[in-house]
Design a protein around this motif. Sequence first.
Motif, PDB file in Angstrom:
ATOM      1  N   LYS A 540     -52.888   9.077  39.113  1.00  0.00           N
ATOM      2  CA  LYS A 540     -51.526   8.800  39.572  1.00  0.00           C
ATOM      3  C   LYS A 540     -50.682  10.060  39.469  1.00  0.00           C
ATOM      4  O   LYS A 540     -51.008  10.980  38.708  1.00  0.00           O
ATOM      5  CB  LYS A 540     -50.881   7.660  38.784  1.00  0.00           C
ATOM      6  N   VAL A 541     -49.597  10.082  40.233  1.00  0.00           N
ATOM      7  CA  VAL A 541     -48.643  11.192  40.203  1.00  0.00           C
ATOM      8  C   VAL A 541     -47.241  10.608  40.063  1.00  0.00           C
ATOM      9  O   VAL A 541     -46.858   9.719  40.830  1.00  0.00           O
ATOM     10  CB  VAL A 541     -48.724  12.052  41.482  1.00  0.00           C
ATOM     11  N   VAL A 542     -46.511  11.093  39.083  1.00  0.00           N
ATOM     12  CA  VAL A 542     -45.123  10.678  38.887  1.00  0.00           C
ATOM     13  C   VAL A 542     -44.227  11.823  39.338  1.00  0.00           C
ATOM     14  O   VAL A 542     -44.325  12.938  38.818  1.00  0.00           O
ATOM     15  CB  VAL A 542     -44.834  10.313  37.417  1.00  0.00           C
ATOM     16  N   THR A 543     -43.373  11.565  40.312  1.00  0.00           N
ATOM     17  CA  THR A 543     -42.492  12.588  40.863  1.00  0.00           C
ATOM     18  C   THR A 543     -41.209  12.675  40.031  1.00  0.00           C
ATOM     19  O   THR A 543     -40.929  11.785  39.219  1.00  0.00           O
ATOM     20  CB  THR A 543     -42.158  12.264  42.333  1.00  0.00           C
ATOM     21  N   PRO A 544     -40.428  13.741  40.209  1.00  0.00           N
ATOM     22  CA  PRO A 544     -39.245  13.942  39.370  1.00  0.00           C
ATOM     23  C   PRO A 544     -38.245  12.788  39.389  1.00  0.00           C
ATOM     24  O   PRO A 544     -37.489  12.602  38.438  1.00  0.00           O
ATOM     25  CB  PRO A 544     -38.624  15.218  39.958  1.00  0.00           C
ATOM     26  N   ASP A 545     -38.224  12.000  40.482  1.00  0.00           N
ATOM     27  CA  ASP A 545     -37.281  10.886  40.545  1.00  0.00           C
ATOM     28  C   ASP A 545     -37.812   9.634  39.861  1.00  0.00           C
ATOM     29  O   ASP A 545     -37.179   8.575  39.902  1.00  0.00           O
ATOM     30  CB  ASP A 545     -36.929  10.573  42.000  1.00  0.00           C
ATOM     31  N   GLY A 546     -38.983   9.749  39.226  1.00  0.00           N
ATOM     32  CA  GLY A 546     -39.548   8.622  38.495  1.00  0.00           C
ATOM     33  C   GLY A 546     -40.473   7.746  39.318  1.00  0.00           C
ATOM     34  O   GLY A 546     -41.045   6.778  38.797  1.00  0.00           O
ATOM     35  N   THR A 547     -40.667   8.069  40.598  1.00  0.00           N
ATOM     36  CA  THR A 547     -41.559   7.282  41.451  1.00  0.00           C
ATOM     37  C   THR A 547     -43.011   7.539  41.084  1.00  0.00           C
ATOM     38  O   THR A 547     -43.422   8.694  40.919  1.00  0.00           O
ATOM     39  CB  THR A 547     -41.340   7.625  42.935  1.00  0.00           C
ATOM     40  N   THR A 548     -43.786   6.465  40.959  1.00  0.00           N
ATOM     41  CA  THR A 548     -45.201   6.583  40.613  1.00  0.00           C
ATOM     42  C   THR A 548     -46.063   6.309  41.835  1.00  0.00           C
ATOM     43  O   THR A 548     -45.910   5.279  42.501  1.00  0.00           O
ATOM     44  CB  THR A 548     -45.585   5.586  39.501  1.00  0.00           C
ATOM     45  N   HIS A 549     -46.960   7.231  42.128  1.00  0.00           N
ATOM     46  CA  HIS A 549     -47.918   7.076  43.217  1.00  0.00           C
ATOM     47  C   HIS A 549     -49.298   6.892  42.589  1.00  0.00           C
ATOM     48  O   HIS A 549     -49.830   7.811  41.966  1.00  0.00           O
ATOM     49  CB  HIS A 549     -47.915   8.299  44.132  1.00  0.00           C
ATOM     50  N   ASN A 550     -49.877   5.715  42.749  1.00  0.00           N
ATOM     51  CA  ASN A 550     -51.189   5.416  42.170  1.00  0.00           C
ATOM     52  C   ASN A 550     -52.292   5.706  43.175  1.00  0.00           C
ATOM     53  O   ASN A 550     -52.143   5.450  44.380  1.00  0.00           O
ATOM     54  CB  ASN A 550     -51.255   3.949  41.733  1.00  0.00           C
ATOM     55  N   TYR A 551     -53.406   6.214  42.670  1.00  0.00           N
ATOM     56  CA  TYR A 551     -54.555   6.523  43.519  1.00  0.00           C
ATOM     57  C   TYR A 551     -55.794   5.829  42.941  1.00  0.00           C
ATOM     58  O   TYR A 551     -56.348   6.261  41.932  1.00  0.00           O
ATOM     59  CB  TYR A 551     -54.756   8.035  43.613  1.00  0.00           C
ATOM     60  N   SER A 552     -56.168   4.752  43.576  1.00  0.00           N
ATOM     61  CA  SER A 552     -57.295   3.957  43.088  1.00  0.00           C
ATOM     62  C   SER A 552     -58.606   4.480  43.652  1.00  0.00           C
ATOM     63  O   SER A 552     -58.637   5.135  44.697  1.00  0.00           O
ATOM     64  CB  SER A 552     -57.113   2.489  43.470  1.00  0.00           C
ATOM     65  N   ALA A 553     -59.686   4.159  42.950  1.00  0.00           N
ATOM     66  CA  ALA A 553     -61.015   4.565  43.404  1.00  0.00           C
ATOM     67  C   ALA A 553     -61.528   3.534  44.407  1.00  0.00           C
ATOM     68  O   ALA A 553     -61.481   2.331  44.158  1.00  0.00           O
ATOM     69  CB  ALA A 553     -61.962   4.665  42.209  1.00  0.00           C
ATOM     70  N   THR A 554     -61.971   4.020  45.544  1.00  0.00           N
ATOM     71  CA  THR A 554     -62.521   3.129  46.556  1.00  0.00           C
ATOM     72  C   THR A 554     -63.938   3.567  46.896  1.00  0.00           C
ATOM     73  O   THR A 554     -64.190   4.740  47.128  1.00  0.00           O
ATOM     74  CB  THR A 554     -61.667   3.139  47.836  1.00  0.00           C
ATOM     75  N   GLY A 555     -64.839   2.609  46.892  1.00  0.00           N
ATOM     76  CA  GLY A 555     -66.238   2.913  47.172  1.00  0.00           C
ATOM     77  C   GLY A 555     -66.745   2.182  48.392  1.00  0.00           C
ATOM     78  O   GLY A 555     -66.125   1.243  48.890  1.00  0.00           O
ATOM     79  N   LYS A 556     -67.888   2.608  48.885  1.00  0.00           N
ATOM     80  CA  LYS A 556     -68.514   2.002  50.059  1.00  0.00           C
ATOM     81  C   LYS A 556     -70.018   1.920  49.823  1.00  0.00           C
ATOM     82  O   LYS A 556     -70.648   2.915  49.452  1.00  0.00           O
ATOM     83  CB  LYS A 556     -68.223   2.849  51.301  1.00  0.00           C
ATOM     84  N   ARG A 557     -70.570   0.717  50.037  1.00  0.00           N
ATOM     85  CA  ARG A 557     -72.016   0.593  49.892  1.00  0.00           C
ATOM     86  C   ARG A 557     -72.693   1.374  51.006  1.00  0.00           C
ATOM     87  O   ARG A 557     -72.442   1.150  52.188  1.00  0.00           O
ATOM     88  CB  ARG A 557     -72.459  -0.869  49.946  1.00  0.00           C
ATOM     89  N   VAL A 558     -73.581   2.281  50.610  1.00  0.00           N
ATOM     90  CA  VAL A 558     -74.242   3.136  51.597  1.00  0.00           C
ATOM     91  C   VAL A 558     -75.759   3.014  51.556  1.00  0.00           C
ATOM     92  O   VAL A 558     -76.428   3.371  52.523  1.00  0.00           O
ATOM     93  CB  VAL A 558     -73.828   4.608  51.408  1.00  0.00           C
TER      94      VAL A 558
END
Length: 729
Positions: A540-558
Motif C-alpha cells: 500500500k501507499v499512503v499519500t501526504p493527504d492521508g489517502t491510502t492506495h492498497n495493492y492486492s496480490a492477484t494470481g492466474k492459474r496457468v
Amino acid sequence: MANENQWSRVNRNSNTYDSYPATEPPKTPRPPKKNGNESGGPRKPKKKRHWFLMIFLWLLVLGIIAVMSGVALFITYANDAPNITESKLASENSSAILDDQGKNIWSLSTVERDYATTNEIPKMLKQSVVATEDRRFYKHNGVDPIRIMGAAVANFRGSSLGMQGGSTLTQQLVKLSVFSTSTADQTVERKAQEAWLAMRVEKNFTKDEILTFYMNKVYMGHGVSGMKTAATYFYGKPLKELALPQLALLAGMPQSPTNYDPYLKDNSAAKKRRDTVLQSMVKYGAITENQANQAIKVPVSDGLQDLTAKTQLANNNRKVVDGYVQSVLSEANSLGYDVTKSGLKIYTSMDSNLQQSLYDNANGNTVNFPAEDTQIGATMADPKTGRVVAQLGGRNLNILQGTNHAKLSNRSGGSSVKPLLDYGPAIEYLNWPTYRTVEDKKYTLPGMNSTISNWDGKYMNNITMRSALTQSRNTPALRTLEEVGGTNAAKFVNSLGIPTSEVPGGTAAIGIDVSTEQEAGAYGAISNGGTYYKPTYITKVVTPDGTTHNYSATGKRVIKSSTAFMLTDMMKGVIKPNATAAEAVIPGLHQAGKSGLVGYDPSAGQPDRAIMDSWFTGYTKSYVLSVWTGYDQPNEPGKYIPWTSQDLPSQFYQKVMSYAMQNKPNTDWEKPDTVTPKVRGNIVEYEVKDEKWSNGGLPLVNSIPQSGETPAEANISGSAAVGSTTGNN
C-alpha cells in the motif's frame, strides 16, 4: 358611414383592422427596394440574422449554466479538501519505505535537514526560483490564469524555459505538502482542491514565507532536502556565500534531482538546466545579460565538494536493503508515483529478518565464496501471493543503487530452466507420467554438425523422465523439447512470467536467459499448485493527504495442478544426500528445487570445467528462494567459479531457508485428484489420471537408481548437465 379615403392598419392586440377617417390622410408608401431587379419587387426576409441571434442566446445560456455548474463543483471539491497547516508546509518532504511490520527501512532524505529562515535565503536565490518557476509569483493570489494560458502557449511553441505547466509556486508547495505527485492522482477534483488550498495559503502567509516553505521542502538529490542543507552538503558553505552560478544550479535542481545532478559523470543536463535558470533571470530582470553570460562560462562542477566519505557514511545502513529498495522504487514509478517529490509512505512485504539473513550470509563467512568480487543475486517470495519478502542485489557493495543482480535477466539459467521449458510442458500438453522413457544418447543439433553431450561425455541410454530431470541430463532435455515443440514450450514458460524473444528450440532446452526474480515467480506457481503471481513488493501507499492506495496480490492459474504436483515430486529428488543439490539438504524439511550450471565454450580460454553462472532455486510451501552466483565480467581471465565451488547457491539457500522455516509449518504437498500413483521399481511414480500419452516407441524402464553416478553437475555447450539421485521417498 366611413369615408372612401379611409385606410387600415393592423391592431397588434386584436389582430383586426382599425378604420381611420379621411380627414387623416394616409402616408405615402415607400417604393420597394430593387433587389437587383430594375422593376423592383417585394423585399426578402433576413432569416440568417434571426438564427445567429438565437444561436448566440443559446450559447450564452449554456455558458452561464456551465459556469454555475463549475462553480458548484469547485465548491463541492473545496469542501472535501484536506486541512493544510503551517506544520505541514514546513515539514520535511521525505518519502519513506516501510517493511511488513511498518518499520522504516529507507528514507528519501539521509542527511538531516537544516531549516533556513527567510533572512538566511539570499535575494538572488529567491529571484532565481521565482524567475524559473513562477514569474508572476508576486502578482497572483495562489492561482494564476494568465500563467496557465501562457504556459500552455509556451510549451506548445517549445519556448517555456523550463515551465512545465500552469501551477504556481504556491500550488507546488501545496502539492508537496498534502498531495501525491502520482500522475494517477492528477484529477479534476485534486486540481480544484490544490487551487483552493493555494488561495488559502496565500491569504494566511506572506510571499516570503511561502518561498521559504518551498525552498526548505524541495528534494535536492543525494538524500538532501532543502536548499540550505544542499548548500552545506554540496559546497560546504551557507547560502549567502554561494556565487550566482551555484545559486542558479540549486534553483533548477528540484524539478528533477536525478537528471540535474551535477555529480554525474555526464553533467550536461545539469549545466543546461542551470543556464536555463540564468536566462530566465535575465528575462525576469533579476540580472543583466552580461552577468548571465559570465555565469554560463563557469563549469557546473565549480565548487562542489567530494561526497565519497559523506555518501559512504550515509549509505552504510542502506546496504542491507539496497536491492530490495531498488525494486520498490521501480515498482512505485510504474504505479505513477514520484518519490522524489512527495512525502509518501510506501508499505512493502519485506521481512526485515529474512532480508538481514540474505545480507549476512552473502557478506559473512557462512558461505565460502571463492573471491571478494564473486557476486550474488537472490529473490525470496511467498509462493501463495507472489509477494517478495527479501531480495539481495549483490555482495561487498561499494556503491548503492548500482547493479541489482537479483533482477538481471541477461544470464542463462542453465539447467534450472529444464522443469519450466522441457518437462513441465511435457506433462502439461503431452500428459507424460514421471516414469515416461526418454533417451540419453548422443544428440546432434538439427541442421548442424555440432553435438551436445553430458558433463561426463557418457550416456545412460533409456531412462525415466524423473531420472533425466533429477540428474540434469542434457540430451534427454533436448529430445523432450523437440517432442513438446517450441510453441508449447514458449507458451508454458511465458505463462510463468519468463519472456522469450523467440520460440525456444535447440540449446534453449538447457538454458535461456532469466533472473532470480523471474524464477522465484515461476517456481512459486509450481509450489502453490499452478497459479502464477507476478513478484510484487508494495502492499500500500499512503499519500501526504492521508489517502491510502492498497495493492492486492492477484494470481492466474496457468498450469494444471497435476503438472505442478508431478514437477514438485520429481524435484524433491534433487535435494537429497549424494544428489545434485546435496548442499541444500535441510533434514526433515519438505522441499524441492533445481540447480543449474553454465560453463564456457572451449574457445573462451578458461580452465577445464570452469563455471560462468551457478544457480539454485528451491521452495517449500511457505517460501521460494532463487539464487544466482557469478561475476560481472565473466569473460575476463580468472573471473570464473571453479568446479569445486559449484554448490555456492545451494549452500546459500540452505542457510537462509533453514532460518526462514524455523517458525513455519513443515507441510508436504497433497496429491490432487487428477493424479494417480503407480509404483515402479520401488519408487512411487505418478501419471495424469485417465489421460493418454505416448512413450515414443521406447520400452518402459523402471525408476531404479543408477549405480556409479557422480553427485555433481557440469556444463558443456553452455548449460548444466548431470547429477544423481536416490529417487523419491
